[in-house]
Every structure is written in structure tokens, then in C-alpha cells.
Design an enzyme around this catalytic site. Structure first.
Site, PDB file in Angstrom:
ATOM      1  N   ARG A  91       0.855  -1.197   0.000  1.00 27.57           N
ATOM      2  CA  ARG A  91       0.000   0.000   0.000  1.00 27.57           C
ATOM      3  C   ARG A  91       0.887   1.242   0.000  1.00 27.57           C
ATOM      4  O   ARG A  91       1.909   1.269   0.712  1.00 27.57           O
ATOM      5  CB  ARG A  91      -0.910   0.044   1.233  1.00 27.57           C
ATOM      6  CG  ARG A  91      -1.795  -1.169   1.400  1.00 27.57           C
ATOM      7  CD  ARG A  91      -2.749  -1.370   0.267  1.00 27.57           C
ATOM      8  NE  ARG A  91      -3.736  -0.299   0.175  1.00 27.57           N
ATOM      9  CZ  ARG A  91      -4.523  -0.116  -0.880  1.00 27.57           C
ATOM     10  NH1 ARG A  91      -4.392  -0.904  -1.942  1.00 27.57           N
ATOM     11  NH2 ARG A  91      -5.412   0.850  -0.909  1.00 27.57           N
ATOM     12  N   ILE A  92       0.507   2.228  -0.773  1.00 28.23           N
ATOM     13  CA  ILE A  92       1.251   3.492  -0.748  1.00 28.23           C
ATOM     14  C   ILE A  92       0.828   4.271   0.485  1.00 28.23           C
ATOM     15  O   ILE A  92      -0.378   4.371   0.776  1.00 28.23           O
ATOM     16  CB  ILE A  92       0.998   4.302  -2.032  1.00 28.23           C
ATOM     17  CG1 ILE A  92       1.643   3.572  -3.216  1.00 28.23           C
ATOM     18  CG2 ILE A  92       1.570   5.712  -1.893  1.00 28.23           C
ATOM     19  CD1 ILE A  92       1.495   4.257  -4.539  1.00 28.23           C
ATOM     20  N   LEU A  93       1.793   4.767   1.237  1.00 26.99           N
ATOM     21  CA  LEU A  93       1.521   5.434   2.509  1.00 26.99           C
ATOM     22  C   LEU A  93       1.556   6.946   2.311  1.00 26.99           C
ATOM     23  O   LEU A  93       2.392   7.467   1.568  1.00 26.99           O
ATOM     24  CB  LEU A  93       2.562   4.990   3.542  1.00 26.99           C
ATOM     25  CG  LEU A  93       2.492   3.490   3.862  1.00 26.99           C
ATOM     26  CD1 LEU A  93       3.771   3.021   4.527  1.00 26.99           C
ATOM     27  CD2 LEU A  93       1.272   3.196   4.740  1.00 26.99           C
ATOM     28  N   ASN A 107      12.151   0.042   4.221  1.00 26.19           N
ATOM     29  CA  ASN A 107      11.442  -0.728   3.205  1.00 26.19           C
ATOM     30  C   ASN A 107      12.449  -1.464   2.340  1.00 26.19           C
ATOM     31  O   ASN A 107      13.591  -1.021   2.199  1.00 26.19           O
ATOM     32  CB  ASN A 107      10.595   0.185   2.318  1.00 26.19           C
ATOM     33  CG  ASN A 107       9.799  -0.587   1.270  1.00 26.19           C
ATOM     34  OD1 ASN A 107       9.179  -1.609   1.568  1.00 26.19           O
ATOM     35  ND2 ASN A 107       9.832  -0.113   0.028  1.00 26.19           N
ATOM     36  N   HIS A 109      12.939  -2.836  -1.533  1.00 28.16           N
ATOM     37  CA  HIS A 109      12.382  -2.653  -2.880  1.00 28.16           C
ATOM     38  C   HIS A 109      13.192  -3.519  -3.845  1.00 28.16           C
ATOM     39  O   HIS A 109      14.438  -3.475  -3.799  1.00 28.16           O
ATOM     40  CB  HIS A 109      12.459  -1.170  -3.282  1.00 28.16           C
ATOM     41  CG  HIS A 109      11.928  -0.892  -4.647  1.00 28.16           C
ATOM     42  ND1 HIS A 109      10.584  -0.834  -4.926  1.00 28.16           N
ATOM     43  CD2 HIS A 109      12.566  -0.690  -5.823  1.00 28.16           C
ATOM     44  CE1 HIS A 109      10.417  -0.592  -6.217  1.00 28.16           C
ATOM     45  NE2 HIS A 109      11.597  -0.506  -6.785  1.00 28.16           N
ATOM     46  N   GLU A 174      17.476 -10.606  -1.165  1.00 24.82           N
ATOM     47  CA  GLU A 174      16.665  -9.806  -0.229  1.00 24.82           C
ATOM     48  C   GLU A 174      16.723 -10.424   1.169  1.00 24.82           C
ATOM     49  O   GLU A 174      16.858  -9.729   2.183  1.00 24.82           O
ATOM     50  CB  GLU A 174      15.215  -9.747  -0.696  1.00 24.82           C
ATOM     51  CG  GLU A 174      14.992  -8.983  -1.978  1.00 24.82           C
ATOM     52  CD  GLU A 174      13.538  -8.992  -2.397  1.00 24.82           C
ATOM     53  OE1 GLU A 174      12.652  -9.038  -1.524  1.00 24.82           O
ATOM     54  OE2 GLU A 174      13.285  -8.928  -3.604  1.00 24.82           O
TER      55      GLU A 174
HETATM   56  C1  GRF Z   1       9.558  -9.050  -2.796  1.00 21.07           C
HETATM   57  O1  GRF Z   1       9.948  -8.954  -4.154  1.00 21.07           O
HETATM   58  C2  GRF Z   1       9.934  -7.744  -2.118  1.00 21.07           C
HETATM   59  O2  GRF Z   1      11.049  -7.129  -2.711  1.00 21.07           O
HETATM   60  C3  GRF Z   1       8.739  -6.895  -2.326  1.00 21.07           C
HETATM   61  O3  GRF Z   1       7.638  -7.786  -2.161  1.00 21.07           O
HETATM   62  C4  GRF Z   1       8.018  -9.075  -2.710  1.00 21.07           C
HETATM   63  C5  GRF Z   1       7.475 -10.186  -1.858  1.00 21.07           C
HETATM   64  O4  GRF Z   1       8.068 -10.098  -0.607  1.00 21.07           O
HETATM   65  N1  GRF Z   1       8.720  -5.801  -1.402  1.00 21.07           N
HETATM   66  P1  GRF Z   1       7.654 -11.106   0.602  1.00 21.07           P
HETATM   67  O5  GRF Z   1       7.916 -12.515   0.130  1.00 21.07           O
HETATM   68  O6  GRF Z   1       6.173 -10.900   0.870  1.00 21.07           O
HETATM   69  O7  GRF Z   1       8.550 -10.685   1.714  1.00 21.07           O
END
Ligand code: GRF
Length: 195
Positions: A91-93, A107, A109, A174
Site C-alpha cells: 500500500r502506498i503510505l 522498506n 524494494h 533480499e
Molecule cells: C519481494 O519482491 C519484495 O522485494 C517486495 O515484495 C516481494 C514479496 O516479498 N517488497 P515477501 O515474500 O512478501 O517478503
């Protein structure tokens, strides 16, 4: 000991790694996991890891972002988080929400910011013919996907990659990057980490 709350929208694979990392001599502990969808798969994973959860379904609020965010803040601030980590939160905050947590909100990304803010990052990197892609952990500010970068991890883009192939390769990084950056951030280190 810093208190960390995490917001998710879906499966929460990054959230799981963050929760698992906050143990032993780690300077933070997870105190709450929230979602904007009561059916988010990550909620059960957080509960299984012993962390309290909540959900605020954004749909009944329709376009009233302020009311939705007020409920998020009410639930979050009940546990007094020192740090708020967005992890797959879709969601955009509004600037008001960001200001409330400014300086203590992170966050992740799935691109090498400042390249490809917004959505469909992997398809865009492939389309552009980039040799590499990756993920960025940044402080959240009012400008979408544009706050100070706290860490990045890079992966090669391989010939024939589909967006799904690249997403899977980036997701592995990530899961390394976010816990490493959170640990430093919780210890007061805002220096940039490049994995
Ligand atoms: C990932 O690609 C992350 O970079 C983005 O949401 C995707 C799913 O993330 N923010 P997760 O498995 O729900 O942590």
C-alpha cells in the site's frame, strides 16, 4: 533492546527472515506483524514464530487512506515500536503516515534504486537489457521508493531470464540483505551496506 514491528501484504518471506534474525545478541526483537489483508499468508508464519499479529483490511476504507492509516497507527503504536519495517507491504503510505515514523521506517524494494521505483521492476530491468539487477533497503520518506539507501544486493541478469526467474534470484539476496541492514540500523549504524 529495540522493538520492531513489520508490515506485510502477502507471503511475508522477508518478514520471516527478519523475525528469525532477531535473536541472541541481536539488538532488536520483533514485537508485532501487521497486514492490510486478513488473508495474508505471512500472518500465520509470524504467529508460528511466536509474534503477535494484526490485520487491517484496507478495502472497507475504500479511498479513505487517512482512516485506514489511523487504524494502522493505533494498532502499531499500542506496542510502541522503535522501528517499523515494511516487507512486501503493497500500500502506498501518505506523507502523514511517513512523518509519524520518519527516521525509523525501512522498506525493501526489488530493484537497484534509484533505478525502477514502483512496480514490475524485474520486467523493466530485463526490457532495458540491464546486466544486473537486485534489491535495495532504504529509509522510507514521503517520496515513493526514494529515501536514503541503507543497503543493496546485486545479481546478474542472465540471457533468457523471465521476470519470475529474476525475481527468484533477487529474493534470495533480499533475504540476506534485509536482516543485515536491520541489525545495523537497530545498532544505530545508518551507513550503507553493499552485499
Ligand atoms: C519481494 O519482491 C519484495 O522485494 C517486495 O515484495 C516481494 C514479496 O516479498 N517488497 P515477501 O515474500 O512478501 O517478503
Amino acid at each position: 533492546m529495540k522493538r520492531v514491528a513489520v508490515l506485510i501484504s502477502g507471503g511475508g518471506s522477508n518478514m520471516v527472515r527478519l523475525l528469525e534474525s532477531m535473536a541472541g545478541d541481536h539488538p532488536a526483537r520483533a514485537v508485532l506483524v501487521g497486514a492490510n489483508d486478513p488473508n495474508a499468508g505471512g500472518l500465520a508464519k509470524a504467529a508460528a514464530l511466536g509474534v503477535d499479529t494484526f490485520a487491517v483490511d484496507h478495502r472497507p476504507f475504500e479511498r479513505d487512506r487517512a482512516a485506514f492509516e489511523a487504524e494502522l497507527i493505533r494498532q502499531l503504536d499500542a506496542v510502541q515500536p522503535d522501528i517499523l519495517a515494511l516487507a512486501g507491504f503493497m500500500r502506498i503510505l501518505t506523507p502523514d503516515f511517513v512523518r509519524h515514523y520518519e527516521g525509523r521506517m525501512l522498506n525493501i524494494h526489488p530493484s537497484l534504486l534509484p533505478k525502477y521505483p514502483g512496480l514490475n521492476t524485474h520486467a523493466r530491468a530485463i526490457e532495458a537489457g540491464d546486466a544486473e539487477a537486485g534489491a535495495t533497503v532504504h529509509e522510507v520518506t514521503a517520496d515513493l521508493d526514494a529515501g536514503p539507501i541503507l543497503g543493496q544486493a546485486r545479481v546478474p541478469v542472465l540471457p533468457g531470464d523471465t521476470p519470475g526467474d529474476l525475481a527468484a534470484r533477487v529474493l534470495v539476496q533480499e533475504h540476506r540483505l534485509y536482516p543485515a541492514v536491520l541489525r545495523r540500523f537497530a545498532a544505530g549504524d545508518r551507513g550503507r551496506l553493499d552485499l
